[in-house]
Enzyme design. Structure first.
Site, PDB file in Angstrom:
ATOM      1  N   ARG A   1       3.963  -0.378  -4.802  1.00 25.35           N
ATOM      2  CA  ARG A   1       3.662  -0.920  -3.465  1.00 25.35           C
ATOM      3  C   ARG A   1       2.343  -1.688  -3.414  1.00 25.35           C
ATOM      4  O   ARG A   1       1.993  -2.274  -2.398  1.00 25.35           O
ATOM      5  CB  ARG A   1       3.605   0.220  -2.442  1.00 25.35           C
ATOM      6  CG  ARG A   1       4.887   1.014  -2.340  1.00 25.35           C
ATOM      7  CD  ARG A   1       4.753   2.120  -1.336  1.00 25.35           C
ATOM      8  NE  ARG A   1       4.625   1.598   0.006  1.00 25.35           N
ATOM      9  CZ  ARG A   1       5.646   1.319   0.796  1.00 25.35           C
ATOM     10  NH1 ARG A   1       6.874   1.513   0.381  1.00 25.35           N
ATOM     11  NH2 ARG A   1       5.441   0.843   2.000  1.00 25.35           N
TER      12      ARG A   1
ATOM     13  N   TRP B   1      -2.633  -2.692  -1.698  1.00 26.80           N
ATOM     14  CA  TRP B   1      -2.339  -4.121  -1.829  1.00 26.80           C
ATOM     15  C   TRP B   1      -3.237  -4.775  -0.797  1.00 26.80           C
ATOM     16  O   TRP B   1      -3.046  -4.607   0.406  1.00 26.80           O
ATOM     17  CB  TRP B   1      -0.864  -4.386  -1.546  1.00 26.80           C
ATOM     18  CG  TRP B   1      -0.453  -5.792  -1.842  1.00 26.80           C
ATOM     19  CD1 TRP B   1      -0.061  -6.289  -3.051  1.00 26.80           C
ATOM     20  CD2 TRP B   1      -0.384  -6.886  -0.927  1.00 26.80           C
ATOM     21  NE1 TRP B   1       0.234  -7.624  -2.940  1.00 26.80           N
ATOM     22  CE2 TRP B   1       0.041  -8.022  -1.649  1.00 26.80           C
ATOM     23  CE3 TRP B   1      -0.659  -7.033   0.423  1.00 26.80           C
ATOM     24  CZ2 TRP B   1       0.220  -9.268  -1.063  1.00 26.80           C
ATOM     25  CZ3 TRP B   1      -0.489  -8.282   1.012  1.00 26.80           C
ATOM     26  CH2 TRP B   1      -0.059  -9.381   0.270  1.00 26.80           C
TER      27      TRP B   1
ATOM     28  N   CYS C   1       0.858  -1.179   0.000  1.00 24.50           N
ATOM     29  CA  CYS C   1       0.000   0.000   0.000  1.00 24.50           C
ATOM     30  C   CYS C   1       0.900   1.236   0.000  1.00 24.50           C
ATOM     31  O   CYS C   1       1.886   1.309   0.716  1.00 24.50           O
ATOM     32  CB  CYS C   1      -0.938   0.101   1.187  1.00 24.50           C
ATOM     33  SG  CYS C   1      -2.138  -1.214   1.253  1.00 24.50           S
TER      34      CYS C   1
ATOM     35  N   HIS D   1      17.829 -36.531  -7.582  1.00 24.51           N
ATOM     36  CA  HIS D   1      17.088 -37.039  -6.420  1.00 24.51           C
ATOM     37  C   HIS D   1      15.601 -36.697  -6.511  1.00 24.51           C
ATOM     38  O   HIS D   1      14.909 -36.698  -5.508  1.00 24.51           O
ATOM     39  CB  HIS D   1      17.693 -36.499  -5.123  1.00 24.51           C
ATOM     40  CG  HIS D   1      19.112 -36.927  -4.937  1.00 24.51           C
ATOM     41  ND1 HIS D   1      19.468 -38.204  -4.580  1.00 24.51           N
ATOM     42  CD2 HIS D   1      20.283 -36.252  -5.122  1.00 24.51           C
ATOM     43  CE1 HIS D   1      20.786 -38.297  -4.522  1.00 24.51           C
ATOM     44  NE2 HIS D   1      21.302 -37.120  -4.857  1.00 24.51           N
TER      45      HIS D   1
ATOM     46  N   ASN E   1      -1.783   2.133   5.594  1.00 22.45           N
ATOM     47  CA  ASN E   1      -0.928   1.056   5.111  1.00 22.45           C
ATOM     48  C   ASN E   1      -0.543   0.224   6.323  1.00 22.45           C
ATOM     49  O   ASN E   1       0.024   0.756   7.269  1.00 22.45           O
ATOM     50  CB  ASN E   1       0.331   1.660   4.460  1.00 22.45           C
ATOM     51  CG  ASN E   1       1.429   0.638   4.242  1.00 22.45           C
ATOM     52  OD1 ASN E   1       1.159  -0.551   4.082  1.00 22.45           O
ATOM     53  ND2 ASN E   1       2.668   1.088   4.217  1.00 22.45           N
ATOM     54  N   GLY E   2      -0.891  -1.065   6.303  1.00 23.88           N
ATOM     55  CA  GLY E   2      -0.559  -1.922   7.440  1.00 23.88           C
ATOM     56  C   GLY E   2      -1.716  -2.852   7.750  1.00 23.88           C
ATOM     57  O   GLY E   2      -2.604  -3.052   6.916  1.00 23.88           O
TER      58      GLY E   2
ATOM     59  N   LYS F   1       6.046  -4.357  -3.938  1.00 24.53           N
ATOM     60  CA  LYS F   1       7.495  -4.222  -3.786  1.00 24.53           C
ATOM     61  C   LYS F   1       7.930  -4.313  -2.329  1.00 24.53           C
ATOM     62  O   LYS F   1       8.954  -4.876  -2.010  1.00 24.53           O
ATOM     63  CB  LYS F   1       7.903  -2.870  -4.367  1.00 24.53           C
ATOM     64  CG  LYS F   1       9.374  -2.591  -4.305  1.00 24.53           C
ATOM     65  CD  LYS F   1      10.035  -3.064  -5.562  1.00 24.53           C
ATOM     66  CE  LYS F   1      11.537  -3.013  -5.482  1.00 24.53           C
ATOM     67  NZ  LYS F   1      12.116  -4.185  -6.154  1.00 24.53           N
TER      68      LYS F   1
ATOM     69  N   LYS G   1      12.801 -15.075 -10.676  1.00 24.23           N
ATOM     70  CA  LYS G   1      12.535 -13.983 -11.622  1.00 24.23           C
ATOM     71  C   LYS G   1      11.541 -14.437 -12.677  1.00 24.23           C
ATOM     72  O   LYS G   1      10.620 -13.708 -13.024  1.00 24.23           O
ATOM     73  CB  LYS G   1      13.827 -13.525 -12.332  1.00 24.23           C
ATOM     74  CG  LYS G   1      14.782 -12.673 -11.583  1.00 24.23           C
ATOM     75  CD  LYS G   1      14.308 -11.295 -11.224  1.00 24.23           C
ATOM     76  CE  LYS G   1      13.591 -11.276  -9.915  1.00 24.23           C
ATOM     77  NZ  LYS G   1      14.337 -11.147  -8.696  1.00 24.23           N
TER      78      LYS G   1
ATOM     79  N   GLU H   1       7.892 -14.992 -11.089  1.00 21.59           N
ATOM     80  CA  GLU H   1       7.152 -13.834 -10.584  1.00 21.59           C
ATOM     81  C   GLU H   1       6.709 -12.877 -11.675  1.00 21.59           C
ATOM     82  O   GLU H   1       5.695 -12.206 -11.519  1.00 21.59           O
ATOM     83  CB  GLU H   1       7.923 -13.099  -9.487  1.00 21.59           C
ATOM     84  CG  GLU H   1       9.161 -12.382  -9.941  1.00 21.59           C
ATOM     85  CD  GLU H   1       9.907 -11.712  -8.796  1.00 21.59           C
ATOM     86  OE1 GLU H   1       9.284 -11.302  -7.813  1.00 21.59           O
ATOM     87  OE2 GLU H   1      11.134 -11.585  -8.911  1.00 21.59           O
TER      88      GLU H   1
ATOM     89  N   GLU I   1      17.513 -17.702  -7.904  1.00 24.71           N
ATOM     90  CA  GLU I   1      17.119 -16.338  -8.267  1.00 24.71           C
ATOM     91  C   GLU I   1      16.579 -16.297  -9.703  1.00 24.71           C
ATOM     92  O   GLU I   1      15.582 -15.612  -9.977  1.00 24.71           O
ATOM     93  CB  GLU I   1      18.336 -15.402  -8.084  1.00 24.71           C
ATOM     94  CG  GLU I   1      18.118 -13.952  -8.475  1.00 24.71           C
ATOM     95  CD  GLU I   1      16.985 -13.246  -7.747  1.00 24.71           C
ATOM     96  OE1 GLU I   1      16.424 -13.778  -6.786  1.00 24.71           O
ATOM     97  OE2 GLU I   1      16.625 -12.141  -8.198  1.00 24.71           O
TER      98      GLU I   1
END
Ligand code: F6R
Length: 614
Positions: free
Chosen positions: A27, A74, A2, A510, A100-101, A609, A491, A494, A487
Site C-alpha cells: 500500500r 505512501w 498507506c 497517424h 491513511n488518507g 496498490k 505493465k 510500471e 495493458e
C-alpha cells in the site's frame, strides 16, 4: 495507500505489528513506523524507506509493549523522510496517531492551532490532526473517544486512523471515512486493526468492517463500542473472514507478481465456477438475475474504473456491445467524477476495481448513484468500500493480489465481465443459443489454455534478455486486442520504468510510426481472427521502418512468423476471449525485463496498490 495496523491484547505487539506492515507494504513504502505503549511511555520508531529499514532500526532498541500501532506510508503531504513518517505525536506527547488518507482542510486547522501556540515538526496533515484532537480533548474535558468524534466532525477529507493515549493502557481508538479499516476481534479483549484483513487472518477469523464516519473504542475490559460521528450507537456486525493464510504468502515464488501470474488458471476457474453452468447451458449470476429488469431495460452501460481495471472495462465495452447490443461508454473515474456527465435512470453503471478502495472510482459511483443510475460493482476484495457502495455486484474470485502491478485481477475481471455480457445477452435475446453455448464452452477451456501459455515462460525470458535495455516500446493490437496492447504497455512501464505506449494497430500510422527505427521493439498481438490480415499489414509497415517485431500469434502461425523477429505462440480461442489469453505472455515479458533490470517487481517506485487518494 498507506497501510495501518494496530494491536491491543496480552501478546507482545511489535511482532504482530511488523508482520502486519510487511503484509500491507504493497500500500506504500515511502516510510514506516511503529509505537508500542509500555509502562506509560511510548517505544516509538520511524524511518524513511521500507519496512525492512524499520526492522533494522527497532532491532537495536527496546520494542516491548502489549499494545501499539504501525504505519507504512505512501507520501501525500510532505517528502518521504524520517520526520514525516508516522506515527505522529500530539504537542504534549500523550497521543500518537497513524493515518491513511488526506485531511483536506488541514491548512486551516493548522493555522488556527498555530495561533494558539501549537508547533509542528513535520509537513504532514496527520500531525495537524493529532494536535487538533489534543486541542478538542483539552478544551472540552470530554473523554478522548468523545473528543475524537467531535474533532472528526470538523475534518474534511478521508481518513482511517488509530490513536493511543499513553495515560490509558486499556484502550485504542480508531475511525474511518473513505479509507478502509478492518477490526479483528480476538479472545479476552484482544483486538487487531488493519487497512485490510491480511495482517489479521492468522490471529482471528472474526472481523468487523468499520463503515464511513464511524469511530470505534477498543477496550481490553469493556470490548468494542462503535458510534457514528453524529453520535449514534452502532451494534458491531461481526463477520467471518474467508481468506486463507496461504493465499497471502509467496508459496515458493520469487515474487508475488510471478506467483499471481501463475495463479491465473486457478483464479479464472474460481471466478467462473458456479456461474457458468454448462449442463444447463446458462450463465447464472445472482447480481444480474436479481436485477434482471435493470439489465434488460438498460439503454446504456457506463463503465467507470482506473488503470488496469479501466483496461478490463474497455474489453467489456466490446463484449457488451457485441453480445448484448447495449451501447457502452468507458470512463476514467477520475475524469467522470469532475465533469457534469449525463446520467440517466435507465443507465447501468459498472464500477470495476480490484481493491474496491480506489477513491476516484468510489467518487464516480457516488455521483452516478445521486443521479439515479443502477450501480453494479466488479470487485476482488470482499467487503471493500466499493463492494458495499454499489447496488449489486459480482466478485472476481482472484484471491488476494499483493503484487502492486495487477495481473490475475485483470484476467479475473475480464472473465467475470464476459459472463455478465453473456448473461445479459441471454436475457435480452441478443445471442443465438448455439453461439452462447460455444462461447461458454470456450470460456471454460481458458484456464487450460493459460496453463499452456505459461509454458512459454523460458522463451519469453530469452526475448526479455534481448530487449531489456530498450528505452521505449510500442504495443499494438486491434479490436479485442487493443485493450491488451494498452495493458501490456502499462505493465512494462510500471515495473521496469521503460517508456511504453499501447496503440490501436491501425492508428500507428497517424503518428507513432515516426518513432519506429531499428532500436524500437514493437509488440503486436497478431492472433488469427477477424482482423488478422489487417494486423499483418500493420506488421509489414513496422518492418518497412526496420522496427523489431515481437508478435503474439496462434500456435502454428506461419505468415507472421516470417515477418516477425520473435513470435510467442498461444492457443487459439474465440476473438472475444483473446484478451484473457494473450495478456499472459505480456505480463511475463514485463516481469522478466523488470527483474533483469534489477527492479523490485512487487513494489515499483512511486506506486501503491490501493489508491485511496484522488
Ligand atoms: C496497474 C494497477 C493500477 C490499478 C488501478 C486501479 O497494474 O494495478 O493501474 O489497476 O490503480 O485499482 P483498482 O482496480 O484497485 O481500483
Amino acid at each position: 495507500m498507506c497501510g495501518i495496523v494496530g494491536y491491543i491484547g496480552s501478546k507482545e505487539a511489535y511482532p504482530i505489528l511488523i508482520k502486519g506492515l510487511q503484509r500491507l507494504e504493497y500500500r506504500g513504502y515511502d516510510s514506516a513506523g511503529v509505537a508500542m505503549l509500555h509502562e506509560g511511555s511510548f517505544n516509538l520508531f520511524k524511518c524513511k524507506g521500507k519496512v525492512a529499514n524499520l526492522e533494522s532500526l527497532v532491532a537495536q532498541h527496546n520494542s516491548v509493549g502489549d499494545m501499539g500501532i504501525g504505519h507504512t506510508r505512501w507520501a501525500t503531504h510532505g517528502a518521504p523522510n524520517d520526520v514525516n513518517a508516522h506515527p505522529h505525536a500530539s504537542g504534549d506527547g500523550n497521543l500518537v496517531l497513524i493515518h491513511n488518507g488526506i485531511i483536506e482542510n488541514y491548512s486551516t486547522l493548522k493555522e488556527a492551532l498555530q495561533t494558539q501556540g501549537h508547533q509542528f515538526l513535520s509537513d504532514t496533515d496527520t500531525e495537524v490532526l493529532v494536535h487538533f484532537i489534543e486541542d478538542v480533548h483539552a478544551k472540552t474535558g470530554l473523554s478522548l473517544f468523545e473528543a475524537v468524534r467531535l474533532a472528526l466532525a470538523e475534518v474534511v477529507g478521508a481518513y482511517a486512523i488509530v490513536l493511543i493515549d499513553k495515560r490509558n493502557p486499556n484502550q485504542l481508538i480508531c475511525a474511518k471515512k473513505s479509507s478502509p479499516l478492518v477490526i479483528g476481534v480476538g479472545d479476552h479483549g484482544e483486538f487487531f486493526i488493519a487497512s485490510d484483513a491480511t495482517p489479521i487472518v492468522e490471529y482471528t477469523k472474526n472481523v468487523v468492517y468499520l463503515n464511513d464516519e464511524e469511530v470505534a473504542l477498543l477496550d481490553r475490559n469493556e470490548g468494542l463500542k462503535i458510534v457514528t460521528i453524529q453520535n449514534q450507537i452502532k451494534v458491531p456486525y461481526i463477520q467471518a473472514l474467508e481468506m486463507k493464510l496461504e493465499a497471502i504468502e509467496k508459496g515458493g515464488y520469487d515474487s508475488f507478481m510471478l506467483k499471481e501470474i501463475h495463479e491465473q488458471p486457478r483464479s479464472i476457474h474460481d471466478s467462473i465456477r458456479g456461474r457458468l453452468n454448462l449442463s444447463l447451458g446458462a450463465v447464472r449470476m445472482s447480481g444480474i438475475d436479481e436485477h434482471s429488469e435493470k439489465w434488460t431495460q438498460a439503454t446504456r452501460i457506463l463503465i467507470v474504473a482506473c488503470g488496469t481495471s479501466w483496461h478490463a472495462g474497455l474489453v467489456a465495452e466490446y463484449l457488451f456491445e457485441e453480445f448484448a447490443r447495449i451501447p457502452v461508454e468507458v470512463e476514467y473515474a477520475s475524469e467522470f467524477r469532475y465533469r457534469d456527465p449525463i446520467i440517466l435512470p435507465t443507465d447501468v453503471v459498472i464500477a470495476i476495481s480490484q481493491s474496491g478502495e480506489t477513491a476516484d472510482t468510489l467518487a464516480a459511483i457516488e455521483l452516478a448513484k445521486e443521479r439515479g443510475a443502477f450501480i453494479f460493482g466488479v470487485c476482488n476484495v470482499v467487503g471493500s468500500t466499493i463492494s458495499r457502495a454499489t447496488h449489486s455486484g459480482a466478485y472476481t474470485h482472484a484471491g488476494p493480489e499483493i503484487g502492486v502491478a495487477s495481473t490475475k485481477a485483470f484476467t479475473a475481471q475480464v472473465s467475470v465481465l464476459y459472463l455478465m455480457a453473456l448473461a445479459v445477452a441471454e436475457k435480452r435475446g441478443t445471442i443465438a443459443q448455439d453461439r452462447l453455448h460455444r462461447l461458454m464452452a470456450e470460456l471454460n477451456s481458458v484456464p487450460d489454455k493459460i496453463e499452456e501459455v505459461l509454458q512459454t515462460n523460458d522463451q519469453v525470458k530469452m526475448i526479455a534478455e534481448i530487449y531489456k535495455d530498450s528505452s521505449n516500446a510500442l504495443y499494438l493490437g486491434r479490436g479485442y486486442s487493443f485493450p491488451v496492447a494498452l495493458e501490456g504497455a502499462l505493465k512494462l512501464k510500471e515495473i521496469s520504468y521503460i517508456h511504453a505506449e499501447g496503440y490501436p494497430a491501425a492508428e500507428m500510422k497517424h503518428g507513432p510510426i515516426a518513432l519506429i527505427d531499428e532500436e524500437m521493439p514493437v509488440i503486436v498481438i497478431a492472433t488469427q481472427g477477424s482482423s488478422y490480415e489487417k494486423v499483418v499489414s500493420n506488421i509489414q509497415e513496422v518492418k518497412a521502418r526496420k522496427g523489431k517485431i515481437i508478435a503474439i500469434v496462434n500456435i502454428g502461425d506461419k505468415t507472421v512468423r516470417e515477418l516477425a523477429d520473435y513470435t510467442i505462440e498461444i492457443p487459439k480461442t474465440d476473438d472475444s476471449l483473446v484478451p484473457i489469453v494473450s495478456v499472459v505472455p505480456l505480463q511475463l515479458l514485463s516481469y522478466h525485463i523488470a527483474v533483469m533490470r534489477g527492479c523490485n517487481v512487487d513494489q515499483p517506485r512511486n506506486l501503491a496498490k490501493s489508491v485511496t487518494v484522488e
